[in-house]
Design a protein around this motif. Structure first.
Motif, mmCIF file in Angstrom:
data_model
loop_
_atom_site.group_PDB
_atom_site.id
_atom_site.type_symbol
_atom_site.label_atom_id
_atom_site.label_comp_id
_atom_site.label_asym_id
_atom_site.label_seq_id
_atom_site.Cartn_x
_atom_site.Cartn_y
_atom_site.Cartn_z
ATOM 1 N N VAL A 1 0.832 -1.201 0.000
ATOM 2 C CA VAL A 1 0.000 0.000 0.000
ATOM 3 C C VAL A 1 0.869 1.253 0.000
ATOM 4 O O VAL A 1 0.579 2.218 -0.718
ATOM 5 C CB VAL A 1 -0.978 -0.009 1.193
ATOM 6 C CG1 VAL A 1 -1.671 1.329 1.347
ATOM 7 C CG2 VAL A 1 -2.004 -1.111 1.014
ATOM 8 N N ASN A 2 1.940 1.259 0.791
ATOM 9 C CA ASN A 2 2.844 2.417 0.796
ATOM 10 C C ASN A 2 3.424 2.651 -0.592
ATOM 11 O O ASN A 2 3.541 3.790 -1.037
ATOM 12 C CB ASN A 2 3.956 2.239 1.822
ATOM 13 C CG ASN A 2 3.464 2.418 3.232
ATOM 14 O OD1 ASN A 2 2.448 3.061 3.464
ATOM 15 N ND2 ASN A 2 4.166 1.847 4.187
ATOM 16 N N SER A 3 3.809 1.586 -1.269
ATOM 17 C CA SER A 3 4.336 1.716 -2.624
ATOM 18 C C SER A 3 3.267 2.262 -3.564
ATOM 19 O O SER A 3 3.544 3.142 -4.388
ATOM 20 C CB SER A 3 4.844 0.365 -3.122
ATOM 21 O OG SER A 3 5.278 0.473 -4.448
ATOM 22 N N ILE B 1 -5.133 9.847 2.876
ATOM 23 C CA ILE B 1 -5.130 9.139 1.594
ATOM 24 C C ILE B 1 -4.708 7.687 1.798
ATOM 25 O O ILE B 1 -5.334 6.767 1.264
ATOM 26 C CB ILE B 1 -4.193 9.843 0.587
ATOM 27 C CG1 ILE B 1 -4.787 11.194 0.185
ATOM 28 C CG2 ILE B 1 -3.950 8.980 -0.645
ATOM 29 C CD1 ILE B 1 -3.825 12.096 -0.558
ATOM 30 N N ASP B 2 -3.660 7.473 2.584
ATOM 31 C CA ASP B 2 -3.201 6.111 2.885
ATOM 32 C C ASP B 2 -4.325 5.292 3.510
ATOM 33 O O ASP B 2 -4.571 4.152 3.125
ATOM 34 C CB ASP B 2 -2.002 6.127 3.833
ATOM 35 C CG ASP B 2 -0.740 6.692 3.210
ATOM 36 O OD1 ASP B 2 -0.728 6.926 1.986
ATOM 37 O OD2 ASP B 2 0.230 6.900 3.959
ATOM 38 N N ILE C 1 -6.103 1.918 1.984
ATOM 39 C CA ILE C 1 -6.054 0.665 2.746
ATOM 40 C C ILE C 1 -7.465 0.157 3.017
ATOM 41 O O ILE C 1 -7.762 -1.026 2.825
ATOM 42 C CB ILE C 1 -5.270 0.858 4.061
ATOM 43 C CG1 ILE C 1 -3.785 1.054 3.769
ATOM 44 C CG2 ILE C 1 -5.461 -0.330 4.993
ATOM 45 C CD1 ILE C 1 -2.965 1.488 4.959
ATOM 46 N N ALA C 2 -8.363 1.057 3.440
ATOM 47 C CA ALA C 2 -9.744 0.648 3.725
ATOM 48 C C ALA C 2 -10.420 0.115 2.465
ATOM 49 O O ALA C 2 -11.125 -0.894 2.514
ATOM 50 C CB ALA C 2 -10.532 1.830 4.297
ATOM 51 N N ILE D 1 -8.968 -3.368 1.600
ATOM 52 C CA ILE D 1 -9.489 -4.374 2.542
ATOM 53 C C ILE D 1 -10.952 -4.680 2.222
ATOM 54 O O ILE D 1 -11.370 -5.840 2.249
ATOM 55 C CB ILE D 1 -9.314 -3.902 3.999
ATOM 56 C CG1 ILE D 1 -7.832 -3.930 4.368
ATOM 57 C CG2 ILE D 1 -10.110 -4.763 4.961
ATOM 58 C CD1 ILE D 1 -7.507 -3.322 5.700
ATOM 59 N N PHE D 2 -11.731 -3.648 1.898
ATOM 60 C CA PHE D 2 -13.126 -3.856 1.501
ATOM 61 C C PHE D 2 -13.206 -4.793 0.300
ATOM 62 O O PHE D 2 -14.010 -5.730 0.286
ATOM 63 C CB PHE D 2 -13.778 -2.504 1.178
ATOM 64 C CG PHE D 2 -15.091 -2.625 0.461
ATOM 65 C CD1 PHE D 2 -16.231 -3.005 1.151
ATOM 66 C CD2 PHE D 2 -15.188 -2.375 -0.896
ATOM 67 C CE1 PHE D 2 -17.450 -3.122 0.477
ATOM 68 C CE2 PHE D 2 -16.396 -2.487 -1.562
ATOM 69 C CZ PHE D 2 -17.526 -2.864 -0.871
ATOM 70 N N LEU D 3 -12.373 -4.546 -0.716
ATOM 71 C CA LEU D 3 -12.379 -5.409 -1.903
ATOM 72 C C LEU D 3 -11.984 -6.839 -1.560
ATOM 73 O O LEU D 3 -12.573 -7.795 -2.081
ATOM 74 C CB LEU D 3 -11.438 -4.842 -2.972
ATOM 75 C CG LEU D 3 -11.886 -3.536 -3.626
ATOM 76 C CD1 LEU D 3 -10.823 -3.051 -4.600
ATOM 77 C CD2 LEU D 3 -13.228 -3.687 -4.308
#
Length: 170
Positions: free
Chosen positions: A48-50, A105-106, A110-111, A114-116
Motif C-alpha cells: 500500500v505504501n508503494s 489518503i493512505d 487501505i480501507a 481491505i473492503f475489496l
C-alpha cells in the motif's frame, strides 16, 4: 523463607509443566493465525505504501501542480520556506497539513483494498455454499367458504359471517 520464595521454588520444580503449558499455547491455531496475520499485514503495508508513494501521490501532484502533498505546510513564524525540510532545518514551527492529508489518503486506500478483499472472500465463500432449501411453513389461516374472508385455521365458525365451518380432517 517467605511465602513468595516458597511458591517460586515450588513453581521452579514445576518448570516442566510450565514449558508444557507454553508449548500448548504456542501451538494453538489462534496464535499461529495471529502470527500469519501480522506478517501478511506488514507485507500488505509495504504494498500500500508503494501504491500511494509511487502511483497516487504523483497523480495528485500532477493535478495540484505542487511538488508533493507531503510538502504542503504553513510556517507559523510568518516566513516563507522552500520546503518543509528547509523550514524544519531553520527551526521554524510548522503546520504540516500535507502529512495529515497523506495519512488520510493512505487510510482510504487501505480501507478500500481491505473492503475489496473481504468482498472477494465472501463471494468465494458463497460460491461453495449449497443454496438453502426453503422450508414451507404450515398455514395458520384459511378462507371462509361463505364470505371469503381469512380466518384462523382452527376456527369452526367464521367470526365475520358467523357461518359454521367444517374442520378439515388432517
Amino acid at each position: 523463607m517467605s511465602k513468595l520464595q516458597k511458591e517460586l521454588k515450588k513453581d521452579l520444580k514445576k518448570g516442566k509443566g510450565f514449558m508444557k503449558e507454553f508449548k500448548e499455547f504456542i501451538s494453538r491455531g489462534n496464535v499461529i493465525d495471529l502470527a500469519v496475520g501480522v506478517i501478511i499485514g506488514s507485507s500488505f503495508t509495504a504494498i500500500v505504501n508503494s501504491l500511494v508513494n509511487n502511483i497516487v501521490t504523483p497523480l495528485i501532484t500532477l493535478i495540484t501542480g505542487k511538488v508533493s502533498v507531503k510538502e504542503l505546510f504553513i510556517a507559523l513564524d510568518g516566513n516563507e520556506y522552500e520546503s518543509l525540510e528547509a523550514a524544519t532545518e531553520a527551526g521554524a514551527a510548522t503546520l504540516g497539513y500535507g502529512l495529515f492529508l497523506q495519512a488520510v489518503i493512505d487510510f482510504i486506500i487501505i480501507a478500500f483494498v481491505i473492503f475489496l478483499m473481504v468482498k472477494g472472500i465472501n463471494k468465494l465463500r458463497d460460491i461453495g455454499k449449497k443454496p438453502e432449501e426453503a422450508v414451507e411453513e404450515a398455514p395458520t389461516t384459511k378462507v371462509c367458504p361463505f364470505c371469503k374472508s381469512e380466518i384462523n385455521i382452527e376456527a369452526t365458525r367464521c367470526p365475520n359471517c358467523t357461518s359454521e365451518i367444517e374442520v378439515e380432517a388432517e
